[in-house]
Design a protein around this motif. Sequence first.
Motif, mmCIF file in Angstrom:
data_model
loop_
_atom_site.group_PDB
_atom_site.id
_atom_site.type_symbol
_atom_site.label_atom_id
_atom_site.label_comp_id
_atom_site.label_asym_id
_atom_site.label_seq_id
_atom_site.Cartn_x
_atom_site.Cartn_y
_atom_site.Cartn_z
ATOM 1 N N CYS A 44 1.247 -1.509 0.084
ATOM 2 C CA CYS A 44 -0.247 0.283 -0.456
ATOM 3 C C CYS A 44 0.721 1.148 0.256
ATOM 4 C CB CYS A 44 -0.551 -0.132 1.341
ATOM 5 S SG CYS A 44 -0.029 0.035 2.841
ATOM 6 N N GLU A 47 2.314 1.665 -3.345
ATOM 7 C CA GLU A 47 1.773 2.191 -4.296
ATOM 8 C C GLU A 47 1.699 3.388 -5.067
ATOM 9 O OE1 GLU A 47 -1.787 -0.247 -4.151
ATOM 10 O OE2 GLU A 47 -0.871 -1.878 -4.831
ATOM 11 N N GLN A 48 1.098 3.990 -3.620
ATOM 12 C CA GLN A 48 1.610 5.149 -3.605
ATOM 13 C C GLN A 48 3.014 6.326 -3.534
ATOM 14 O OE1 GLN A 48 -0.572 6.715 0.488
ATOM 15 N NE2 GLN A 48 -0.884 4.641 0.815
ATOM 16 N N SER A 51 2.862 6.603 -7.805
ATOM 17 C CA SER A 51 2.249 7.257 -7.375
ATOM 18 C C SER A 51 2.938 8.709 -7.090
ATOM 19 C CB SER A 51 1.058 7.251 -6.949
ATOM 20 O OG SER A 51 -0.228 8.372 -7.732
ATOM 21 N N TYR A 52 4.072 8.925 -6.372
ATOM 22 C CA TYR A 52 3.993 10.510 -6.140
ATOM 23 C C TYR A 52 5.681 10.337 -7.356
ATOM 24 C CZ TYR A 52 1.978 11.984 -2.233
ATOM 25 O OH TYR A 52 0.766 12.715 -1.449
ATOM 26 N N LEU A 65 4.603 11.783 3.243
ATOM 27 C CA LEU A 65 3.594 10.735 2.680
ATOM 28 C C LEU A 65 4.483 9.601 3.402
ATOM 29 C CD1 LEU A 65 1.111 9.372 1.007
ATOM 30 C CD2 LEU A 65 3.501 8.269 -0.679
ATOM 31 N N GLU A 69 2.043 7.934 6.801
ATOM 32 C CA GLU A 69 1.774 6.068 6.338
ATOM 33 C C GLU A 69 2.084 5.257 7.372
ATOM 34 O OE1 GLU A 69 -0.912 5.177 4.336
ATOM 35 O OE2 GLU A 69 -1.253 7.131 3.796
#
Length: 102
Positions: A44, A47-48, A51-52, A65, A69
């Motif tokens: 998880c 993936e973030q 994306s960044y 981020l 998290e």
Amino acid sequence: MDKSKKIELNSKYKFDFKQLQELVNSFDPISLIEGGAPDDEYDCLTEQILSYVYKKKTKTEMEDLVRHEIEHHFGLVVEEKYKEKFRTDIEEFIETVMTNSN
């Protein structure tokens, strides 16, 4: 977008994800992998971060981020005496991510 372009992008994503997954698992911010968790435990977060990377977010945005998290999704409470090391570890990790994503 034609089918070949979709296949190419999907292949690139899978390759990039696997590379980043290895970095995140090596970073192992709360020692889950070290403790025997499966390789997908941080997916998880991976993936973030990916994306960044694709959105060309800043180093600071990526650090924020990851910090958020780790503290909120994974529930790590960092004692005051370890906050500076926690911050530095995240900065170094993101520097590695950014270096490897270019």
